[in-house]
Design a protein around this motif. Structure first.
Motif, PDB file in Angstrom:
ATOM      1  N   ARG A   1     -74.449   3.131  56.029  1.00 38.95           N
ATOM      2  CA  ARG A   1     -74.163   3.408  57.664  1.00 38.95           C
ATOM      3  C   ARG A   1     -74.912   4.479  57.934  1.00 38.95           C
ATOM      4  N   LEU A   2     -75.197   5.593  57.440  1.00 39.66           N
ATOM      5  CA  LEU A   2     -76.053   6.649  57.803  1.00 39.66           C
ATOM      6  C   LEU A   2     -77.466   6.100  58.006  1.00 39.66           C
ATOM      7  N   SER A   3     -77.879   5.233  57.225  1.00 40.65           N
ATOM      8  CA  SER A   3     -79.117   4.757  57.245  1.00 40.65           C
ATOM      9  C   SER A   3     -79.279   3.987  58.493  1.00 40.65           C
ATOM     10  N   GLY A   4     -78.466   3.116  58.738  1.00 34.67           N
ATOM     11  CA  GLY A   4     -78.426   2.202  60.052  1.00 34.67           C
ATOM     12  C   GLY A   4     -78.332   2.870  61.430  1.00 34.67           C
ATOM     13  N   LEU A   5     -77.738   4.217  61.240  1.00 37.22           N
ATOM     14  CA  LEU A   5     -77.816   5.083  62.367  1.00 37.22           C
ATOM     15  C   LEU A   5     -79.314   5.517  62.805  1.00 37.22           C
ATOM     16  N   TYR A   6     -80.241   5.751  61.791  1.00 38.37           N
ATOM     17  CA  TYR A   6     -81.403   5.906  62.146  1.00 38.37           C
ATOM     18  C   TYR A   6     -82.420   4.869  62.198  1.00 38.37           C
ATOM     19  N   ASP A   7     -81.760   3.604  62.268  1.00 39.64           N
ATOM     20  CA  ASP A   7     -82.777   2.450  62.385  1.00 39.64           C
ATOM     21  C   ASP A   7     -83.459   2.255  61.018  1.00 39.64           C
ATOM     22  N   SER A   8     -82.989   2.537  59.828  1.00 37.89           N
ATOM     23  CA  SER A   8     -83.573   2.466  58.627  1.00 37.89           C
ATOM     24  C   SER A   8     -82.892   1.430  57.813  1.00 37.89           C
ATOM     25  N   ASP A   9     -83.558   1.068  57.056  1.00 39.80           N
ATOM     26  CA  ASP A   9     -83.005   0.022  56.164  1.00 39.80           C
ATOM     27  C   ASP A   9     -83.004   0.293  54.470  1.00 39.80           C
ATOM     28  N   TYR A  10     -82.798   1.734  54.512  1.00 46.11           N
ATOM     29  CA  TYR A  10     -82.858   2.260  53.180  1.00 46.11           C
ATOM     30  C   TYR A  10     -81.607   2.195  52.285  1.00 46.11           C
ATOM     31  N   ARG A  11     -81.782   2.043  51.246  1.00 50.42           N
ATOM     32  CA  ARG A  11     -80.390   1.790  50.419  1.00 50.42           C
ATOM     33  C   ARG A  11     -80.584   2.493  49.275  1.00 50.42           C
ATOM     34  N   VAL A  12     -79.450   3.070  48.688  1.00 50.41           N
ATOM     35  CA  VAL A  12     -79.213   4.051  47.612  1.00 50.41           C
ATOM     36  C   VAL A  12     -79.968   3.253  46.385  1.00 50.41           C
ATOM     37  N   ALA A  13     -80.676   4.035  45.799  1.00 52.15           N
ATOM     38  CA  ALA A  13     -81.408   3.148  44.387  1.00 52.15           C
ATOM     39  C   ALA A  13     -80.775   3.814  43.274  1.00 52.15           C
ATOM     40  N   GLY A  14     -80.483   3.013  42.246  1.00 52.90           N
ATOM     41  CA  GLY A  14     -79.839   3.369  41.068  1.00 52.90           C
ATOM     42  C   GLY A  14     -80.936   3.566  39.738  1.00 52.90           C
ATOM     43  N   LEU A  15     -80.253   3.831  38.646  1.00 52.64           N
ATOM     44  CA  LEU A  15     -81.068   3.980  37.561  1.00 52.64           C
ATOM     45  C   LEU A  15     -81.740   2.770  37.429  1.00 52.64           C
ATOM     46  N   SER A  16     -83.283   3.101  36.734  1.00 50.50           N
ATOM     47  CA  SER A  16     -84.125   2.295  36.440  1.00 50.50           C
ATOM     48  C   SER A  16     -83.733   1.609  35.005  1.00 50.50           C
ATOM     49  N   PHE A  17     -84.646   0.542  34.352  1.00 44.85           N
ATOM     50  CA  PHE A  17     -84.185   0.344  33.094  1.00 44.85           C
ATOM     51  C   PHE A  17     -84.736   1.474  32.266  1.00 44.85           C
ATOM     52  N   LEU A  18     -85.537   1.997  32.337  1.00 46.93           N
ATOM     53  CA  LEU A  18     -85.897   3.042  31.644  1.00 46.93           C
ATOM     54  C   LEU A  18     -85.005   4.461  31.701  1.00 46.93           C
ATOM     55  N   GLY A  19     -84.444   4.414  33.005  1.00 42.67           N
ATOM     56  CA  GLY A  19     -83.309   5.472  32.892  1.00 42.67           C
ATOM     57  C   GLY A  19     -82.096   4.980  32.424  1.00 42.67           C
ATOM     58  N   LEU A  20     -81.686   3.663  32.441  1.00 46.23           N
ATOM     59  CA  LEU A  20     -80.553   3.230  31.406  1.00 46.23           C
ATOM     60  C   LEU A  20     -80.832   3.777  30.053  1.00 46.23           C
ATOM     61  N   LEU A  21     -82.158   3.432  29.545  1.00 45.03           N
ATOM     62  CA  LEU A  21     -82.172   3.616  27.966  1.00 45.03           C
ATOM     63  C   LEU A  21     -82.402   5.122  27.812  1.00 45.03           C
ATOM     64  N   SER A  22     -82.911   5.868  28.763  1.00 41.72           N
ATOM     65  CA  SER A  22     -83.047   7.659  28.477  1.00 41.72           C
ATOM     66  C   SER A  22     -81.334   7.787  28.417  1.00 41.72           C
ATOM     67  N   VAL A  23     -80.452   7.471  29.208  1.00 43.32           N
ATOM     68  CA  VAL A  23     -79.248   8.057  29.078  1.00 43.32           C
ATOM     69  C   VAL A  23     -78.604   7.708  27.809  1.00 43.32           C
ATOM     70  N   LEU A  24     -78.619   6.265  27.402  1.00 45.83           N
ATOM     71  CA  LEU A  24     -78.026   5.814  26.082  1.00 45.83           C
ATOM     72  C   LEU A  24     -78.899   6.628  24.950  1.00 45.83           C
ATOM     73  N   GLY A  25     -80.162   6.672  25.109  1.00 45.42           N
ATOM     74  CA  GLY A  25     -80.935   7.093  24.052  1.00 45.42           C
ATOM     75  C   GLY A  25     -80.807   8.603  23.755  1.00 45.42           C
TER      76      GLY A  25
END
Length: 324
Positions: free
Chosen positions: A276-300
């Motif tokens: 909703r905040l991104s829409g107020l600034y006419d942006s299509d930005y979406r929150v990015a989650g952990l990448s596959f490498l990030g998932l492996l980093s947390v588990l590892g």
């Protein structure tokens, strides 16, 4: 009675002797791995609480890393909105301004160019300022014509500043401005936060080692008599140490899984407000989650810290337990 002749034994290359040994080692490790999991399942509440503490500890630096990553990505999208305003001299007419705009469009380092005439500038100021009636008393238009230049966002901030400085020296330009100080401040803040996250991650990693180590120490004390018996029958330290190391492995793995669940829940919680905040600034930005490498980093990372905490504790306490 005749003796049966034995067939000559086939030549040995060592593979047959190695394979049973490797198989026995793998089978022994698999047994201990399953055994320690069964031992932890006997006390589910204590195991869950320990894993939860580890999961929260791992989730904090990982979540802050995601925050910095998203802010960095968002700042790059803001960087694309950087623009330089070239205020033209009063003696530059509309034809000269249009010709300068066409010339700037072909200049390297410039992505887009938009020309705003004096009349357009006055109309925009009248619409947004709310001083429409007051402006009617003016005999002449005091606003200059403006050429809005959008630098190529792939350039470094220093290159963009040099570009604006060169544009300010054009004979048709009276003044050139580039408002990017706020973005530079944001980059500086993000760099401080990024280093703070690394420091926090190191401290929390030490905390995970201590938590696992303390849990393993209690387990060693509870199995002291069993360890004494194993030493009496000649069991090597590596054999005695193995179950505790795999216990640390399970603690680290379960803590890493809990950390991923906590991070995913946090992302789901903030995704809608961020959209909703991104829409107020006419942006299509979406929150990015952990990448596959990030998932492996947390588990590892969880597994490595769990194993390290177990190894550190067992190495310190196992030598103190001797048969009397």
């Amino acid at each position: 009675m005749s003796r049966r002749k034995r067939k000559p034994a086939p030549p040995r290359d060592g593979s047959e002797s190695r394979m049973p040994l490797l198989s026995r080692l793998a089978h022994g490790h698999a047994q201990v791995l399953v055994f320690t999991l069964g031992q932890l399942s006997i006390k589910p509440l204590g195991t869950f609480l320990t894993a939860l503490v580890i999961g929260i500890t791992l989730a904090m630096p990982a979540g802050l890393h995601l925050l910095v990553k998203n802010l960095g990505t968002l700042s790059h999208s803001w960087e694309r909105s950087l623009q330089a305003s070239l205020f033209l001299r009063e003696d530059v007419d509309d034809a000269q301004a249009q010709a300068l705009s066409q010339k700037l469009r072909t200049r390297p380092g410039i992505d887009q160019v938009r020309y705003i005439s004096r009349d357009e500038a006055m109309a925009q100021f009248r619409e947004h300022s709310g001083f429409g009636e007051a402006l009617d008393i003016l005999e002449t238009n005091p606003l200059p014509a403006v050429i809005v230049v959008f630098p190529d966002p792939k350039q470094t901030p220093t290159t963009i500043e040099l570009l604006v400085d060169s544009l300010a020296k054009l004979p048709e330009v009276d003044q050139a401005t580039l408002d990017q100080q706020w973005l530079q401040r944001l980059y500086a803040i993000l760099e401080i936060v990024r280093r703070g996250v690394l420091l926090l991650a190191a401290l929390l990693a030490a905390a995970v080692v201590v938590v696992v180590g303390n849990t393993i120490r209690l387990d060693i004390e509870n199995r002291r008599d069993e360890i004494v018996v194993m030493k009496l029958v000649g069991a090597p330290d590596g054999f005695i140490r193995r179950p505790f190391l795999y216990t640390g492995f399970w603690y680290g793995l379960s803590g890493g899984l809990i950390a991923l669940i906590l991070i995913s829940a946090a992302l789901i919680a903030v995704a809608d407000p961020a959209a909703r905040l991104s829409g107020l600034y006419d942006s299509d930005y979406r929150v990015a989650g952990l990448s596959f490498l990030g998932l492996l980093s947390v588990l590892g990372g969880g597994i490595a810290l769990g194993w390290l905490g177990a190894f550190w504790t067992v190495s310190r306490h196992l030598s103190k337990i001797e048969p009397t």
